[in-house]
Design a protein around this motif. Structure first.
Motif, PDB file in Angstrom:
ATOM      1  N   ALA A 130      68.347  59.072 -95.928  1.00 54.89           N
ATOM      2  CA  ALA A 130      67.089  58.972 -96.669  1.00 54.89           C
ATOM      3  C   ALA A 130      66.993  57.639 -97.400  1.00 54.89           C
ATOM      4  O   ALA A 130      65.905  57.055 -97.514  1.00 54.89           O
ATOM      5  CB  ALA A 130      66.967  60.135 -97.650  1.00 54.89           C
ATOM      6  N   LYS A 133      66.105  55.106 -94.897  1.00 55.73           N
ATOM      7  CA  LYS A 133      64.811  55.428 -94.301  1.00 55.73           C
ATOM      8  C   LYS A 133      64.850  55.502 -92.771  1.00 55.73           C
ATOM      9  O   LYS A 133      63.896  55.134 -92.099  1.00 55.73           O
ATOM     10  CB  LYS A 133      63.745  54.394 -94.729  1.00 55.73           C
ATOM     11  CG  LYS A 133      63.350  54.486 -96.184  1.00 55.73           C
ATOM     12  CD  LYS A 133      62.613  55.784 -96.472  1.00 55.73           C
ATOM     13  CE  LYS A 133      62.146  55.847 -97.916  1.00 55.73           C
ATOM     14  NZ  LYS A 133      61.429  57.134 -98.195  1.00 55.73           N
ATOM     15  N   GLU A 172      60.900  68.610 -94.269  1.00 52.14           N
ATOM     16  CA  GLU A 172      61.273  67.954 -95.522  1.00 52.14           C
ATOM     17  C   GLU A 172      61.665  66.494 -95.336  1.00 52.14           C
ATOM     18  O   GLU A 172      61.366  65.644 -96.185  1.00 52.14           O
ATOM     19  CB  GLU A 172      62.435  68.703 -96.177  1.00 52.14           C
ATOM     20  CG  GLU A 172      62.065  70.036 -96.784  1.00 52.14           C
ATOM     21  CD  GLU A 172      63.193  70.602 -97.623  1.00 52.14           C
ATOM     22  OE1 GLU A 172      63.897  69.804 -98.276  1.00 52.14           O
ATOM     23  OE2 GLU A 172      63.374  71.825 -97.619  1.00 52.14           O
ATOM     24  N   ALA A 174      60.928  64.418 -92.779  1.00 53.58           N
ATOM     25  CA  ALA A 174      60.043  63.570 -91.978  1.00 53.58           C
ATOM     26  C   ALA A 174      59.539  62.369 -92.781  1.00 53.58           C
ATOM     27  O   ALA A 174      59.422  61.256 -92.249  1.00 53.58           O
ATOM     28  CB  ALA A 174      58.865  64.386 -91.458  1.00 53.58           C
ATOM     29  N   ASP A 175      59.262  62.565 -94.074  1.00 51.23           N
ATOM     30  CA  ASP A 175      58.764  61.467 -94.901  1.00 51.23           C
ATOM     31  C   ASP A 175      59.806  60.372 -95.096  1.00 51.23           C
ATOM     32  O   ASP A 175      59.474  59.251 -95.495  1.00 51.23           O
ATOM     33  CB  ASP A 175      58.317  61.990 -96.268  1.00 51.23           C
ATOM     34  CG  ASP A 175      57.035  62.804 -96.180  1.00 51.23           C
ATOM     35  OD1 ASP A 175      56.340  62.698 -95.148  1.00 51.23           O
ATOM     36  OD2 ASP A 175      56.743  63.555 -97.126  1.00 51.23           O
ATOM     37  N   HIS A 176      61.075  60.705 -94.831  1.00 47.81           N
ATOM     38  CA  HIS A 176      62.151  59.713 -94.940  1.00 47.81           C
ATOM     39  C   HIS A 176      62.477  59.090 -93.581  1.00 47.81           C
ATOM     40  O   HIS A 176      63.490  58.406 -93.442  1.00 47.81           O
ATOM     41  CB  HIS A 176      63.407  60.368 -95.516  1.00 47.81           C
ATOM     42  CG  HIS A 176      63.224  60.935 -96.884  1.00 47.81           C
ATOM     43  ND1 HIS A 176      63.193  60.154 -98.021  1.00 47.81           N
ATOM     44  CD2 HIS A 176      63.035  62.217 -97.294  1.00 47.81           C
ATOM     45  CE1 HIS A 176      63.010  60.926 -99.077  1.00 47.81           C
ATOM     46  NE2 HIS A 176      62.916  62.176 -98.668  1.00 47.81           N
ATOM     47  N   ASN A 177      61.624  59.355 -92.590  1.00 39.16           N
ATOM     48  CA  ASN A 177      61.824  58.829 -91.238  1.00 39.16           C
ATOM     49  C   ASN A 177      63.123  59.352 -90.617  1.00 39.16           C
ATOM     50  O   ASN A 177      63.810  58.632 -89.885  1.00 39.16           O
ATOM     51  CB  ASN A 177      61.805  57.300 -91.229  1.00 39.16           C
ATOM     52  CG  ASN A 177      61.652  56.729 -89.823  1.00 39.16           C
ATOM     53  OD1 ASN A 177      61.025  57.330 -88.951  1.00 39.16           O
ATOM     54  ND2 ASN A 177      62.249  55.576 -89.590  1.00 39.16           N
TER      55      ASN A 177
END
Length: 271
Positions: A130, A133, A172, A174-177
């Motif tokens: 995370a 990224k 959860e 996905a926003d952190h690639n």
């Protein structure tokens, strides 16, 4: 996902599917493999075999049921070898027995390794992914994470849980690639299962076939990688004719006919 040049960490790497995945990643251009298992000797043997490949191999002899040791090892590995691009949670254990004959220590072992061990490694790696990224996590479940069968109740419960865990993390993280995927193999012919006739009519796959399917799924960024036509057929049947599937499972089960006492068995990423 492009495999070339990546650093991958594989748990349960000393045998079975985990070992085959290590070879497949090496063949397809992975730069560094961090191999995790409890058996130090088998890890060393695999590392020696992989020396002919253009890949750096690091062995980590760890018991995933010991969170402090796992967390310390991940910290040291990240500092020494750089970011981990791909985590493959392949370590697992299974005990086969009729539920009424099941033993609590066996159930606790399945829970502590299949679930808590997977959680410990994933948390340690995902927090660092995370920060950078990017990253991919593959959790090895099983076709028995979709379809539970007689004599495999607690094992199936852990594999169902892994699918739920994977689905939650997919949203959860996905926003952190970070991509989170599930691998669902069918019965696989490993050294721990070879010669056992667990369920009638099931044709085992090889670990190499499972590893090859994993790489295809990684390239396609598949959310779930279901391995083998038998698995696809069983999952389809569970959706459109669940009653029929229940009857087939009962007939195929080791509990039916003369096979009313099934041996306990264990594996690292096989079924």
């Amino acid at each position: 996902m492009d495999i070339k040049g990546i650093t991958a960490l594989i748990t349960g790497a000393s045998r079975g599917i985990g070992r085959a995945i290590a070879w497949e990643l090496a063949r397809n251009g992975a730069r560094r493999l961090l191999l995790v298992a409890r058996d130090r000797q088998k890890l060393a043997e695999l590392a020696a075999e992989l020396t002919a490949m253009d890949v750096e191999v690091v062995t980590l002899a760890l018991d995933l049921r010991k969170p402090a040791e796992v967390n310390m090892a991940i910290v040291r590995a990240w500092r020494s070898y750089g970011p981990i691009d791909l985590l493959i949670n392949c370590a697992g254990v299974a005990h086969q027995t009729p539920f009424l004959q099941s033993k609590l220590p066996d159930v606790q072992e399945e829970l502590s390794l299949n679930l808590m061990g997977l959680y410990t490694v994933t948390r340690a790696v995902a927090r660092r992914m995370a920060t950078q990224k990017r990253g991919t996590i593959v959790n090895v479940s099983s076709v028995m994470g979709k379809i539970a069968a007689p004599t495999m109740s607690t094992y199936s419960a852990t594999k169902f849980a892994i699918l739920g865990f994977t689905q939650a993390l997919r949203g959860e993280l996905a926003d952190h690639n970070i991509r989170v995927m599930a691998l669902l193999p069918t019965l696989t012919d490993t050294d721990m299962t070879r010669g056992l006739k667990l369920f009638r009519w099931v044709v085992p796959m090889t670990p190499e076939q499972v590893a090859q399917e994993l790489l295809l799924g990684l390239r396609k960024d598949s959310a779930e990688i279901v391995v083998g036509w038998q698995s696809h057929l069983a999952i389809l049947c569970s959706r459109i004719a669940p009653g029929l599937l229940d009857k087939v499972l009962k007939m195929a089960s080791p509990l039916s006919g003369k096979s009313d006492k099934s041996p306990a068995w264990r594996r690292a990423g096989g079924f």
